[in-house]
Design an enzyme around this catalytic site. Structure first.
Site, mmCIF file in Angstrom:
data_model
loop_
_atom_site.group_PDB
_atom_site.id
_atom_site.type_symbol
_atom_site.label_atom_id
_atom_site.label_comp_id
_atom_site.label_asym_id
_atom_site.label_seq_id
_atom_site.Cartn_x
_atom_site.Cartn_y
_atom_site.Cartn_z
ATOM 1 N N GLU A 36 0.852 -1.202 0.000
ATOM 2 C CA GLU A 36 0.000 0.000 0.000
ATOM 3 C C GLU A 36 0.882 1.243 0.000
ATOM 4 O O GLU A 36 2.100 1.151 0.170
ATOM 5 C CB GLU A 36 -0.935 -0.016 1.222
ATOM 6 N N HIS A 67 -8.619 9.613 2.573
ATOM 7 C CA HIS A 67 -8.200 8.489 1.728
ATOM 8 C C HIS A 67 -8.472 8.912 0.288
ATOM 9 O O HIS A 67 -9.564 9.402 -0.021
ATOM 10 C CB HIS A 67 -9.014 7.240 2.078
ATOM 11 N N ARG A 97 -0.598 9.313 1.151
ATOM 12 C CA ARG A 97 -2.002 9.673 0.889
ATOM 13 C C ARG A 97 -2.230 11.164 0.708
ATOM 14 O O ARG A 97 -3.044 11.580 -0.102
ATOM 15 C CB ARG A 97 -2.868 9.201 2.050
ATOM 16 N N HIS A 103 -11.075 9.934 6.350
ATOM 17 C CA HIS A 103 -10.873 8.507 6.580
ATOM 18 C C HIS A 103 -10.357 8.180 7.976
ATOM 19 O O HIS A 103 -10.764 7.181 8.572
ATOM 20 C CB HIS A 103 -9.873 8.013 5.530
ATOM 21 N N ARG A 147 -0.763 9.206 8.868
ATOM 22 C CA ARG A 147 -0.677 7.779 9.201
ATOM 23 C C ARG A 147 -0.269 6.940 7.988
ATOM 24 O O ARG A 147 -0.821 7.089 6.893
ATOM 25 C CB ARG A 147 -2.042 7.294 9.691
HETATM 26 P P1 FAD Z 1 -13.764 1.311 15.966
HETATM 27 O O1 FAD Z 1 -13.508 0.058 15.260
HETATM 28 O O2 FAD Z 1 -14.334 2.433 15.198
HETATM 29 O O3 FAD Z 1 -14.735 1.005 17.191
HETATM 30 C C1 FAD Z 1 -15.242 2.052 17.981
HETATM 31 C C2 FAD Z 1 -16.244 1.475 18.944
HETATM 32 O O4 FAD Z 1 -16.618 2.444 19.917
HETATM 33 C C3 FAD Z 1 -17.542 1.037 18.280
HETATM 34 O O5 FAD Z 1 -17.942 -0.172 18.887
HETATM 35 C C4 FAD Z 1 -18.527 2.141 18.662
HETATM 36 O O6 FAD Z 1 -19.862 1.742 18.684
HETATM 37 C C5 FAD Z 1 -18.028 2.467 20.060
HETATM 38 N N1 FAD Z 1 -18.422 3.782 20.536
HETATM 39 C C6 FAD Z 1 -18.160 4.994 19.997
HETATM 40 N N2 FAD Z 1 -18.719 5.970 20.748
HETATM 41 C C7 FAD Z 1 -19.339 5.359 21.784
HETATM 42 C C8 FAD Z 1 -20.107 5.822 22.883
HETATM 43 N N3 FAD Z 1 -20.377 7.120 23.078
HETATM 44 N N4 FAD Z 1 -20.599 4.902 23.743
HETATM 45 C C9 FAD Z 1 -20.393 3.576 23.577
HETATM 46 N N5 FAD Z 1 -19.678 3.088 22.533
HETATM 47 C C10 FAD Z 1 -19.159 3.970 21.661
HETATM 48 N N6 FAD Z 1 -6.878 0.482 9.159
HETATM 49 C C11 FAD Z 1 -5.919 -0.444 8.906
HETATM 50 O O7 FAD Z 1 -4.977 -0.591 9.690
HETATM 51 N N7 FAD Z 1 -6.013 -1.210 7.789
HETATM 52 C C12 FAD Z 1 -7.025 -1.103 6.891
HETATM 53 O O8 FAD Z 1 -7.069 -1.828 5.921
HETATM 54 C C13 FAD Z 1 -8.026 -0.120 7.136
HETATM 55 N N8 FAD Z 1 -9.051 0.051 6.263
HETATM 56 C C14 FAD Z 1 -10.056 0.904 6.597
HETATM 57 C C15 FAD Z 1 -11.165 1.000 5.762
HETATM 58 C C16 FAD Z 1 -12.233 1.792 6.107
HETATM 59 C C17 FAD Z 1 -13.425 1.888 5.204
HETATM 60 C C18 FAD Z 1 -12.188 2.532 7.313
HETATM 61 C C19 FAD Z 1 -13.330 3.402 7.724
HETATM 62 C C20 FAD Z 1 -11.069 2.476 8.136
HETATM 63 C C21 FAD Z 1 -10.000 1.663 7.785
HETATM 64 N N9 FAD Z 1 -8.887 1.557 8.596
HETATM 65 C C22 FAD Z 1 -7.916 0.637 8.319
HETATM 66 C C23 FAD Z 1 -8.836 2.268 9.879
HETATM 67 C C24 FAD Z 1 -9.231 1.303 10.987
HETATM 68 O O9 FAD Z 1 -10.302 0.501 10.540
HETATM 69 C C25 FAD Z 1 -9.657 2.024 12.248
HETATM 70 O O10 FAD Z 1 -8.728 3.012 12.578
HETATM 71 C C26 FAD Z 1 -9.740 1.030 13.400
HETATM 72 O O11 FAD Z 1 -10.553 -0.053 13.046
HETATM 73 C C27 FAD Z 1 -10.288 1.720 14.636
HETATM 74 O O12 FAD Z 1 -10.517 0.730 15.597
HETATM 75 P P2 FAD Z 1 -11.060 1.154 17.004
HETATM 76 O O13 FAD Z 1 -11.259 -0.094 17.774
HETATM 77 O O14 FAD Z 1 -10.207 2.208 17.582
HETATM 78 O O15 FAD Z 1 -12.471 1.865 16.703
HETATM 79 C C1 SIN Z 2 -7.094 0.718 2.525
HETATM 80 O O1 SIN Z 2 -7.362 -0.476 2.450
HETATM 81 O O2 SIN Z 2 -6.773 1.400 1.557
HETATM 82 C C2 SIN Z 2 -7.178 1.373 3.852
HETATM 83 C C3 SIN Z 2 -5.963 1.083 4.617
HETATM 84 C C4 SIN Z 2 -5.884 2.006 5.787
HETATM 85 O O3 SIN Z 2 -6.610 2.973 5.883
HETATM 86 O O4 SIN Z 2 -5.015 1.753 6.632
#
Ligand code: FAD
Ligand code: SIN
Length: 535
Positions: free
Chosen positions: A126, A242, A288, A349, A384
């Site tokens: 990537e 993104h 990016r 993103h 990032r």
């Molecule tokens: P999240 O997975 O967003 O979870 C947050 C949690 O908190 C959820 O359960 C939500 O309901 C809860 N929450 C929020 N507010 C409250 C509240 N007030 N009360 C109770 N619960 C609450 N990263 C990579 O490393 N590789 C990738 O390939 C990649 N692809 C991506 C593709 C997309 C489309 C997106 C959107 C992001 C991508 N990312 C990727 C980024 C990555 O997915 C996120 O940064 C990561 O998953 C965040 O994880 P997290 O556990 O911190 O938060």
């Molecule tokens: C992607 O798959 O392009 C997202 C990867 C990332 O946001 O880390």
């Protein structure tokens, strides 16, 4: 002036649940933390939707980990630092890249399935990565990881899970974090979760923007909650866009993973030209921020129309096999990616800034920890590196749990005290169309606080937000209202930081200060000070 709490309450009158630890959020960061601590201590996990309603579920590309013979944590560190444009915390990056393979091993131990090529785990490439180092499950890596963690939580039955429970505010008592006030949406009752340690894992704030890849839950609640409680937030000006979200009118926008460019897809403008050639040595796989700005320029040259991702030269069987989600989604939208160009646009993103932590996820409030996208560990700097965030959640959640375990087993911890707290403030009740207000804010952020910023645009946005100040002070009683208040608060912080940083660096680009400046190799921090607390 922002009230300290979103709601008035009296702790004597609330339902109470006491556990050793409370985790807020059920993405990769929250679930992995909850599972790990549950091996030894009582844990409650609260989440505002169903368990899988997370950004984690949508992650496509994968997890960066240096496992190939040509690779090393040192090279991973080098690429991460370079993407971070001078603002990464080197020690945090060192932790990230060094602990990566152990965390991935544990995930595989729980049953997560990554793709294999022959007798080796398959690796893709990537943007910003000099070589292939992304482990993936097709183009649906996030759902594989999330499903694995949920399956484990269901099997172990060691985590008390509370779905549809909206965390409103962190309770601080005697200078330490004592719990979280939540709204249980099923009963419509307020619940006070008391604990010896609280872990915020609430994800990012991509919903601040009208064009975003982030799901509707990504409203910055954890950042707002932590800020109201007095935690330090840092690097809020850095919002990563993104480059390649599908140009369709949906919320969230469907992502076309960078791994497709890693597989060789080109970016073309409306005349069919590969506009990234000559703009960056890695062309389409440049960082990016650079690709995103070039896309915007290409769009302007094309009179506002989209630019295109061209995968037509990649063999059809590879497209179908490696990118089944994208293949299917595009098919449903009338695009055959083996024959047609894919219209794409940049979308908000990733929230790089957040609640400032040390290397063990501690915030400045004793017993309050933050992990995952809500946190600012320092690993991402100003930009990032792709596929470093699922990894960040896994690595730092594990470190938090080690720190909490040490604290809880060395007798250093305070016992859980029943807090006697209340908050009462006269507030107006506003009758708002929350959806409309949210859309208004998202458009304001997109228009003035997006990829290209300027002093005049930022001042305009701040002025418009100020005119709606009553939203922050009002009293709401449902999650849509609370989310709006959190979004207003976090949007204000992003604007302030973006205005203050008079240079361009990483994900923050100011057209009035288009160059990076050595004087700005420092971080902007925000803290909610007593004088601004109302009530
Ligand atoms: P999240 O997975 O967003 O979870 C947050 C949690 O908190 C959820 O359960 C939500 O309901 C809860 N929450 C929020 N507010 C409250 C509240 N007030 N009360 C109770 N619960 C609450 N990263 C990579 O490393 N590789 C990738 O390939 C990649 N692809 C991506 C593709 C997309 C489309 C997106 C959107 C992001 C991508 N990312 C990727 C980024 C990555 O997915 C996120 O940064 C990561 O998953 C965040 O994880 P997290 O556990 O911190 O938060
Ligand atoms: C992607 O798959 O392009 C997202 C990867 C990332 O946001 O880390």
């Amino acid at each position: 002036m922002v009230p300290r709490y979103l709601i008035n309450f009296n702790s004597d009158k609330l339902d109470k649940i006491t556990t050793d630890v409370v985790v807020v959020g059920s993405g990769v960061a929250g679930l992995s933390a909850a599972l790990e601590i549950s091996k030894q201590f009582d844990v409650a996990l609260v989440t505002k939707g169903e368990l899988k309603e997370t950004a984690t579920w949508y992650a496509q590309g994968g997890v960066a980990t240096a496992i190939s013979p040509e690779d090393s944590p040192k090279l991973h560190l080098k690429d991460t630092l370079e993407a971070g444009a001078g603002l990464c915390d080197r020690k945090a990056v060192d932790v990230l890249v060094s602990d990566a393979s152990d965390r991935i091993g544990e995930l595989i131990g729980l049953g997560a399935e990554f793709d294999w090529q022959g007798d080796r785990i398959g690796l893709s490439r990537e943007g910003g990565h000099r070589l292939a180092r992304i482990l993936h499950s097709g183009d649906a890596t996030g759902s594989e990881i999330e499903a694995t963690l949920i399956r484990t939580a269901n099997a172990w039955r060691s985590v008390q899970v509370f779905e549809h429970r909206f965390a409103l505010d962190i309770v601080v008592d005697g200078g330490r974090c004592a719990g979280v006030v939540c709204l249980d949406e099923k009963s419509d009752r307020l619940v006070l979760h008391l604990a010896k340690a609280v872990i915020l894992a609430t994800g990012g704030a991509g919903q601040l923007y009208s064009v975003t890849t982030n799901p509707v839950i990504s409203t910055g609640d954890g950042m707002a909650m932590a800020y109201r409680a007095g935690a330090v937030l840092a690097d809020m000006e850095f919002i990563q866009f993104h480059p390649t979200a599908l140009d369709e009118d949906s919320m969230p926008r469907f992502l076309i993973t960078e791994a497709l460019r890693g597989e060789g897809a080109y970016l073309r403008d409306c005349r069919g030209e590969r506009f990234m050639l000559g703009r960056h040595p890695l062309a389409e796989l440049g960082p990016r921020d650079i690709v995103t700005r070039e896309m915007i320029r290409a769009t302007q040259r094309c009179g506002g129309g989209p630019v295109y991702l061209d995968a037509t030269h990649i063999p059809k069987d590879i497209l179908e096999e490696h990118f089944p989600t994208i293949w299917k989604h595009c098919r449903e939208h009338g695009i055959d990616i083996s024959k047609d160009l894919i219209p794409v646009r940049p979308a908000a993103h990733y929230t790089i800034g957040g609640v400032k932590t040390d290397l063990d996820g501690r915030t400045n409030i004793p017993d309050l920890y933050a992990t995952g996208e809500v946190a600012c560990t320092g690993v991402h700097g100003a930009n990032r590196l792709a596929s470093n965030s699922l990894l960040e959640g896994l690595v730092f959640s594990k470190r938090i749990i080690e720190a909490i375990k040490t604290r809880l087993t060395t007798g250093e911890e305070s016992s859980i005290q029943d807090v006697k707290l209340g908050f009462k403030m006269a507030r107006s009740k506003l009758d708002l169309d929350f959806k409309k207000e949210r859309r208004w804010l998202q458009k304001l952020m997109m228009d003035y606080v997006g990829v290209v910023r300027s002093e005049s645009g930022l001042r305009h946005a701040m002025g418009e937000l100020k005119k709606r100040d009553e939203v922050l002070k009002a009293e709401f009683s449902n999650p849509a209202g609370f989310e709006l208040q959190n979004m207003f608060l976090v949007a204000g912080l992003v604007m302030r930081a973006a205005l203050e940083r008079e240079e361009s660096r990483g994900a923050h680009y100011r057209e009035d200060y288009p160059e990076a400046s050595d004087g700005w190799i420092r971080h902007l921090e925000h803290r909610f000070v007593e004088e601004t607390i109302a009530g």
